[in-house]
Write a protein that holds these residues in place. Structure first.
Motif, PDB file in Angstrom:
ATOM      1  N   SER A  29    -124.995  -1.088 -32.819  1.00 38.85           N
ATOM      2  CA  SER A  29    -125.488  -0.182 -31.789  1.00 38.85           C
ATOM      3  C   SER A  29    -125.102   1.235 -32.194  1.00 38.85           C
ATOM      4  CB  SER A  29    -124.865  -0.508 -30.425  1.00 38.85           C
ATOM      5  OG  SER A  29    -125.276  -1.777 -29.972  1.00 38.85           O
ATOM      6  N   TYR A  30    -126.084   2.093 -32.411  1.00 38.69           N
ATOM      7  CA  TYR A  30    -125.775   3.458 -32.827  1.00 38.69           C
ATOM      8  C   TYR A  30    -126.844   4.415 -32.321  1.00 38.69           C
ATOM      9  CZ  TYR A  30    -129.337   2.742 -36.474  1.00 38.69           C
ATOM     10  OH  TYR A  30    -130.505   2.490 -37.137  1.00 38.69           O
ATOM     11  N   ARG A  31    -126.498   5.714 -32.362  1.00 38.18           N
ATOM     12  CA  ARG A  31    -127.425   6.746 -31.949  1.00 38.18           C
ATOM     13  C   ARG A  31    -128.158   7.291 -33.163  1.00 38.18           C
ATOM     14  NH1 ARG A  31    -125.550  12.289 -29.045  1.00 38.18           N
ATOM     15  NH2 ARG A  31    -124.924  12.703 -31.194  1.00 38.18           N
ATOM     16  N   THR A  32    -129.479   7.292 -33.124  1.00 37.97           N
ATOM     17  CA  THR A  32    -130.269   7.773 -34.245  1.00 37.97           C
ATOM     18  C   THR A  32    -130.254   9.301 -34.290  1.00 37.97           C
ATOM     19  OG1 THR A  32    -132.342   7.936 -32.984  1.00 37.97           O
ATOM     20  CG2 THR A  32    -131.797   5.790 -33.949  1.00 37.97           C
ATOM     21  N   SER A  35    -131.482  11.001 -31.364  1.00 38.67           N
ATOM     22  CA  SER A  35    -130.674  10.776 -30.159  1.00 38.67           C
ATOM     23  C   SER A  35    -131.114   9.562 -29.364  1.00 38.67           C
ATOM     24  CB  SER A  35    -130.678  12.027 -29.256  1.00 38.67           C
ATOM     25  OG  SER A  35    -130.074  13.121 -29.928  1.00 38.67           O
ATOM     26  N   HIS A  36    -131.779   8.610 -30.017  1.00 42.83           N
ATOM     27  CA  HIS A  36    -132.109   7.340 -29.396  1.00 42.83           C
ATOM     28  C   HIS A  36    -131.054   6.313 -29.799  1.00 42.83           C
ATOM     29  CE1 HIS A  36    -136.513   8.875 -29.643  1.00 42.83           C
ATOM     30  NE2 HIS A  36    -135.951   9.231 -28.506  1.00 42.83           N
ATOM     31  N   TRP A  37    -130.742   5.399 -28.885  1.00 41.59           N
ATOM     32  CA  TRP A  37    -129.744   4.375 -29.165  1.00 41.59           C
ATOM     33  C   TRP A  37    -130.420   3.067 -29.547  1.00 41.59           C
ATOM     34  CZ3 TRP A  37    -124.435   4.882 -29.293  1.00 41.59           C
ATOM     35  CH2 TRP A  37    -123.928   6.110 -28.833  1.00 41.59           C
ATOM     36  N   THR A  38    -129.724   2.265 -30.329  1.00 44.62           N
ATOM     37  CA  THR A  38    -130.240   0.970 -30.760  1.00 44.62           C
ATOM     38  C   THR A  38    -129.335  -0.145 -30.232  1.00 44.62           C
ATOM     39  OG1 THR A  38    -128.934   0.885 -32.802  1.00 44.62           O
ATOM     40  CG2 THR A  38    -131.051   2.051 -32.891  1.00 44.62           C
ATOM     41  N   GLN A  42    -128.926   0.384 -26.386  1.00 45.88           N
ATOM     42  CA  GLN A  42    -130.295   0.635 -25.930  1.00 45.88           C
ATOM     43  C   GLN A  42    -130.648  -0.261 -24.755  1.00 45.88           C
ATOM     44  OE1 GLN A  42    -133.242  -1.547 -26.417  1.00 45.88           O
ATOM     45  NE2 GLN A  42    -134.402  -0.060 -25.206  1.00 45.88           N
ATOM     46  N   GLN A  61    -120.389   7.191 -26.615  1.00 45.46           N
ATOM     47  CA  GLN A  61    -120.958   6.195 -25.709  1.00 45.46           C
ATOM     48  C   GLN A  61    -120.674   6.539 -24.256  1.00 45.46           C
ATOM     49  OE1 GLN A  61    -120.387   2.413 -28.803  1.00 45.46           O
ATOM     50  NE2 GLN A  61    -119.316   2.435 -26.857  1.00 45.46           N
ATOM     51  N   ASN A 116    -119.792   5.503 -38.712  1.00 42.71           N
ATOM     52  CA  ASN A 116    -119.741   6.724 -37.921  1.00 42.71           C
ATOM     53  C   ASN A 116    -118.342   7.349 -37.966  1.00 42.71           C
ATOM     54  OD1 ASN A 116    -121.254   8.525 -36.111  1.00 42.71           O
ATOM     55  ND2 ASN A 116    -119.836   7.848 -34.537  1.00 42.71           N
TER      56      ASN A 116
END
Length: 225
Positions: A29-32, A35-38, A42, A61, A116
């Motif tokens: 789970s990370y922020r692209t 600025s979208h999260w996966t 997400q 987070q 990160n």
């Protein structure tokens, strides 16, 4: 499904008197860059899920989800193969040893928590390790399972730096018991459950976690896994 977190959710479910349906997601789970999260983040941010985890508590987070109180301490830790190691691999006792050599490769889950951490670090050694991982072909992996398999098939020529010492302990203690941690954890952070901001479940889950800790159940789960 099996595992420490699955068992924890089962205990929480019984504690709060509500059924918890589990969906397993692969990948971090990370922020692209947009600025979208996966991943889990997400699902929780979009309220497709009422809760998610286990996730390391981070300031990034905390801006977009609510965290429960941590149910366990965790940290970033390298994992290596025990047997059939190269001469260099046998001398790796700390992350400093890993950073100062060039024979044994090392990597993380691409865009994961450890990746990160290295990206944001201002510590010269970690900055150097980040540059190495981002410029060396084949050292980054997409899932924890891929990283573990890479360690096991590398004959000691690859070390996998894992996002969570809790997950590392699980793999180290599983058959065929051919893995070992390298040195101490690089970080000390809490593992928690995340909920959408303002969700009623955050406090409900936190109370359940505290009660399970007070009764010794969390300690039993940690010892089991």
């Amino acid at each position: 499904y099996t595992g420490l977190f699955v068992d924890l959710l089962d205990k929480i479910s019984k504690n709060i008197g509500k059924k918890i349906d589990i969906e397993v997601l692969t990948g971090p789970s990370y922020r692209t860059e947009q600025s979208h999260w996966t991943g889990i983040m997400q699902k929780v941010i979009s309220k497709e899920a009422d809760l998610g985890g286990p996730l390391t508590i981070t300031s990034m987070q905390e801006r977009v989800v609510d965290h429960t109180k941590p149910f366990m301490s965790s940290g970033i830790v390298p994992v290596a193969k025990k047997s059939n190691m190269t001469a260099t691999a046998t001398t790796l006792n700390t992350v400093e040893d890993l950073a100062e050599q060039t024979e044994v490769q090392y990597g993380v889950v691409r865009n994961g928590h450890a990746h990160n951490f290295f990206r944001l670090s201002s510590v010269p050694m970690y900055e150097r390790m980040y540059r190495y991982m981002n410029t060396t072909s084949g050292v980054l992996v997409d899932t924890v399972e891929e990283g573990i398999e890479k360690v096991r098939s590398s004959n000691g020529d690859y070390v996998f730096i894992m996002d969570s010492s809790v997950t590392a302990n699980y793999y180290v203690n599983q058959e065929p018991c051919d893995l070992q941690k390298v040195g101490q954890s690089l970080t000390a952070q809490g593992l928690a459950i995340v909920t959408p901001i303002g969700s009623q479940y955050r406090d409900i889950l936190t109370l359940a976690i505290l009660q399970l800790a007070e009764s010794g159940v969390l300690h039993q789960l940690e010892n089991r896994w």
